[in-house]
Design a protein around this motif. Structure first.
Motif, PDB file in Angstrom:
ATOM      1  N   ASN A   1      94.911  80.766  72.973  1.00  0.00           N
ATOM      2  CA  ASN A   1      93.485  80.504  72.675  1.00  0.00           C
ATOM      3  C   ASN A   1      92.879  79.462  73.616  1.00  0.00           C
ATOM      4  O   ASN A   1      92.365  78.441  73.195  1.00  0.00           O
ATOM      5  CB  ASN A   1      93.284  80.103  71.205  1.00  0.00           C
TER       6      ASN A   1
ATOM      7  N   CYS B   1      93.695  70.658  59.741  1.00  0.00           N
ATOM      8  CA  CYS B   1      94.136  71.751  60.599  1.00  0.00           C
ATOM      9  C   CYS B   1      93.799  73.044  59.884  1.00  0.00           C
ATOM     10  O   CYS B   1      93.389  73.033  58.730  1.00  0.00           O
ATOM     11  CB  CYS B   1      95.639  71.672  60.872  1.00  0.00           C
ATOM     12  N   LEU B   2      93.974  74.150  60.603  1.00  0.00           N
ATOM     13  CA  LEU B   2      93.756  75.459  59.989  1.00  0.00           C
ATOM     14  C   LEU B   2      95.016  76.294  60.084  1.00  0.00           C
ATOM     15  O   LEU B   2      95.676  76.238  61.121  1.00  0.00           O
ATOM     16  CB  LEU B   2      92.591  76.172  60.674  1.00  0.00           C
TER      17      LEU B   2
ATOM     18  N   HIS C   1      97.058  85.047  62.805  1.00  0.00           N
ATOM     19  CA  HIS C   1      96.380  83.959  62.095  1.00  0.00           C
ATOM     20  C   HIS C   1      95.827  84.595  60.824  1.00  0.00           C
ATOM     21  O   HIS C   1      94.841  85.319  60.864  1.00  0.00           O
ATOM     22  CB  HIS C   1      95.265  83.340  62.942  1.00  0.00           C
TER      23      HIS C   1
ATOM     24  N   GLY D   1      93.390  70.771  63.917  1.00  0.00           N
ATOM     25  CA  GLY D   1      94.659  70.763  64.624  1.00  0.00           C
ATOM     26  C   GLY D   1      95.353  69.427  64.505  1.00  0.00           C
ATOM     27  O   GLY D   1      94.715  68.387  64.599  1.00  0.00           O
TER      28      GLY D   1
ATOM     29  N   ASP E   1     102.809  74.702  65.352  1.00  0.00           N
ATOM     30  CA  ASP E   1     101.353  74.791  65.471  1.00  0.00           C
ATOM     31  C   ASP E   1     100.781  73.466  65.969  1.00  0.00           C
ATOM     32  O   ASP E   1      99.648  73.105  65.641  1.00  0.00           O
ATOM     33  CB  ASP E   1     100.692  75.202  64.148  1.00  0.00           C
TER      34      ASP E   1
ATOM     35  N   HIS F   1     105.571  78.482  67.648  1.00  0.00           N
ATOM     36  CA  HIS F   1     104.088  78.495  67.609  1.00  0.00           C
ATOM     37  C   HIS F   1     103.574  77.170  68.174  1.00  0.00           C
ATOM     38  O   HIS F   1     103.666  76.137  67.512  1.00  0.00           O
ATOM     39  CB  HIS F   1     103.579  78.670  66.175  1.00  0.00           C
TER      40      HIS F   1
ATOM     41  N   HIS G   1     101.978  80.013  60.733  1.00  0.00           N
ATOM     42  CA  HIS G   1     101.629  78.811  59.966  1.00  0.00           C
ATOM     43  C   HIS G   1     101.180  79.120  58.535  1.00  0.00           C
ATOM     44  O   HIS G   1     100.051  78.857  58.169  1.00  0.00           O
ATOM     45  CB  HIS G   1     100.581  77.965  60.708  1.00  0.00           C
TER      46      HIS G   1
ATOM     47  N   ALA H   1      98.668  71.226  67.794  1.00  0.00           N
ATOM     48  CA  ALA H   1      97.364  71.646  68.342  1.00  0.00           C
ATOM     49  C   ALA H   1      96.539  70.410  68.678  1.00  0.00           C
ATOM     50  O   ALA H   1      95.681  69.985  67.915  1.00  0.00           O
ATOM     51  CB  ALA H   1      96.640  72.523  67.325  1.00  0.00           C
TER      52      ALA H   1
ATOM     53  N   HIS I   1      93.894  67.789  70.038  1.00  0.00           N
ATOM     54  CA  HIS I   1      92.488  67.655  70.438  1.00  0.00           C
ATOM     55  C   HIS I   1      92.284  66.188  70.773  1.00  0.00           C
ATOM     56  O   HIS I   1      92.870  65.312  70.110  1.00  0.00           O
ATOM     57  CB  HIS I   1      91.547  68.033  69.288  1.00  0.00           C
TER      58      HIS I   1
ATOM     59  N   ARG J   1      97.477  73.817  75.509  1.00  0.00           N
ATOM     60  CA  ARG J   1      96.211  73.578  76.234  1.00  0.00           C
ATOM     61  C   ARG J   1      96.415  73.838  77.731  1.00  0.00           C
ATOM     62  O   ARG J   1      97.348  74.540  78.109  1.00  0.00           O
ATOM     63  CB  ARG J   1      95.651  72.163  75.956  1.00  0.00           C
TER      64      ARG J   1
ATOM     65  N   THR K   1      89.257  80.199  63.795  1.00  0.00           N
ATOM     66  CA  THR K   1      89.774  78.879  64.167  1.00  0.00           C
ATOM     67  C   THR K   1      89.339  78.528  65.581  1.00  0.00           C
ATOM     68  O   THR K   1      88.482  79.202  66.157  1.00  0.00           O
ATOM     69  CB  THR K   1      91.319  78.857  63.997  1.00  0.00           C
TER      70      THR K   1
HETATM   71  C1  NCD Z   1      94.592  75.492  66.456  1.00  0.00           C
HETATM   72  C2  NCD Z   1      93.972  74.992  67.760  1.00  0.00           C
HETATM   73  O1  NCD Z   1      93.366  73.909  67.760  1.00  0.00           O
HETATM   74  O2  NCD Z   1      94.120  75.663  68.781  1.00  0.00           O
HETATM   75  N1  NCD Z   1      94.141  74.647  65.387  1.00  0.00           N
HETATM   76  C3  NCD Z   1      94.742  74.496  64.183  1.00  0.00           C
HETATM   77  O3  NCD Z   1      94.193  73.810  63.327  1.00  0.00           O
HETATM   78  N2  NCD Z   1      95.903  75.050  63.920  1.00  0.00           N
HETATM   79  C4  NCD Z   1      94.240  76.913  66.265  1.00  0.00           C
HETATM   80  C5  NCD Z   1      95.038  77.570  65.176  1.00  0.00           C
HETATM   81  O4  NCD Z   1      96.237  77.770  65.307  1.00  0.00           O
HETATM   82  O5  NCD Z   1      94.438  77.897  64.147  1.00  0.00           O
END
Ligand code: NCD
Ligand code: ZN
Length: 345
Positions: free
Chosen positions: A41, A218-219, A136, A264, A247, A13, A174, A249, A251, A17, A106
């Protein structure tokens, strides 16, 4: 034990980007993982096999010189995905799953599924063709508390879904709760789960006590200590239904440290060391290889990797920041010390 040798792992997972950031995200994962399930995503989301093909080409072009890192692509399920798209995906040979984002759950999930009732024909085709549904697992209803959204999803949506489609292969992505871990453990082998390093290592106190720490956000959101313990127990149990999915992720720093910060954690660079720390804390380092390198490929019907990696019990300091396209990203546990490091790194 001063070191541990493992069959080369994969990441089941991952968010890589797009654009200029690929150079850094692909290199980080390719430094330890042979393959990764790449989440769809993007903006706009990867909804078709044709879009997945071009995204895959961009990832391959971003690999460091000499790297054989293999992106395993996924499609983003929408209310309008056609059953024929599932056939194209399977026939492509490079699409390995379809991701279900409940709409609004998310980052970049606005095009996600508003009601699974729209997707029954697609799910049936996936079951027939053996293409896993990657979920998810959170409800998005405004009245459900954010700390309860996974538990409610498991009861209200996941249980019925798994019963309605007795042949469908499912990965609950996750997982963060005792409830989700129990559900997966008690389900047949066609239902599996990924677990992130942060959910094995910390609970919500790390994010909220003594100040609010956006790089722990994070989510699905970090939960209670009891949940963390249930995840550690699942990951180290030797049950093949639980396997590694970071996961990771990323940013940009500014998007995390903000009035409305993004969800993330960027764990890709040191994920294996983080998992080793979590397994070592309960004396289960000998279970790491199966979790990281065997159960995932077996679930997905792919060969085990031939390469090896070595983790040494030696400290390293996590970089304070890393380039992320033209911007910067703060790695998980930036500036802190990790107990393991990869040999040669
Ligand atoms: C993920 C993302 O930023 O793409 N963020 C996260 O907190 N895990 C999206 C996701 O997997 O929920
Ligand atoms: Zn994710």
């Amino acid at each position: 034990m001063d070191f541990i040798d493992l069959r080369q792992p994969d990441d089941w997972h991952l968010h890589l980007r797009d654009g200029a950031a690929l150079a850094q995200t692909v290199a980080a994962s390719a430094s330890w993982a042979a393959r990764a399930i790449v989440m769809p995503n993007l903006k706009p989301p990867v909804t078709t096999t044709a879009l997945a093909r071009s995204y895959r080409d961009r990832i391959l072009a971003a690999r460091p010189e000499g790297s054989n890192f293999e992106p395993l692509m996924t499609l983003y399920l929408t209310d309008n995905t056609a059953a024929e798209e599932i056939d194209r995906a399977v026939d492509s040979g490079f699409v390995h799953g379809v991701k279900l984002y409940p709409s609004g759950a998310t980052t970049n999930s606005d095009h996600g599924v508003s009601d699974l009732a729209h997707c029954e024909a697609v799910l049936e085709r996936m079951a027939e063709r053996g293409l896993p549904l990657l979920i998810h697992g959170e409800v998005t209803d405004a009245e459900v508390d954010i700390f309860d959204r996974e538990r409610v999803f498991v009861e209200r949506t996941l249980g019925p879904l798994v019963e309605r489609h007795p042949e469908l292969r499912v990965v609950v992505e996750h997982i963060t709760t005792h409830d989700a871990a129990s559900f997966v453990r008690e389900s047949p082998a066609r239902v599996a789960a990924t677990i992130t390093p942060q959910h094995l290592l910390v609970n919500r106190n790390a994010m909220l006590v003594g100040g609010i720490r956006p790089h722990y956000y994070c989510l699905p959101i970090l939960k209670r200590e009891r949940d963390r313990q249930a995840l550690v127990e699942a990951a180290t149990s030797g049950d093949p239904s639980f396997f590694l999915g970071t996961d990771s992720a990323p940013h940009a720093v500014g998007a995390k440290e903000s009035d409305c910060g993004c969800a993330g954690c960027f764990t890709a660079l040191n994920a294996l060391e983080l998992y080793a720390e979590a397994f070592d804390a309960v004396g289960a380092l000998d279970r790491l290889e199966a979790f990281a390198s065997e159960f995932g490929p077996r679930f997905y019907g792919l060969p085990l990797n031939e390469g090896r990696v070595r983790l040494e019990r030696a400290t390293q300091t996590v970089a304070a920041s890393m380039p992320f396209g033209e911007l910067e990203v703060r790695p998980f546990r930036a500036g802190e010390t990790l107990a393991f490091r990869r040999a040669g790194s």
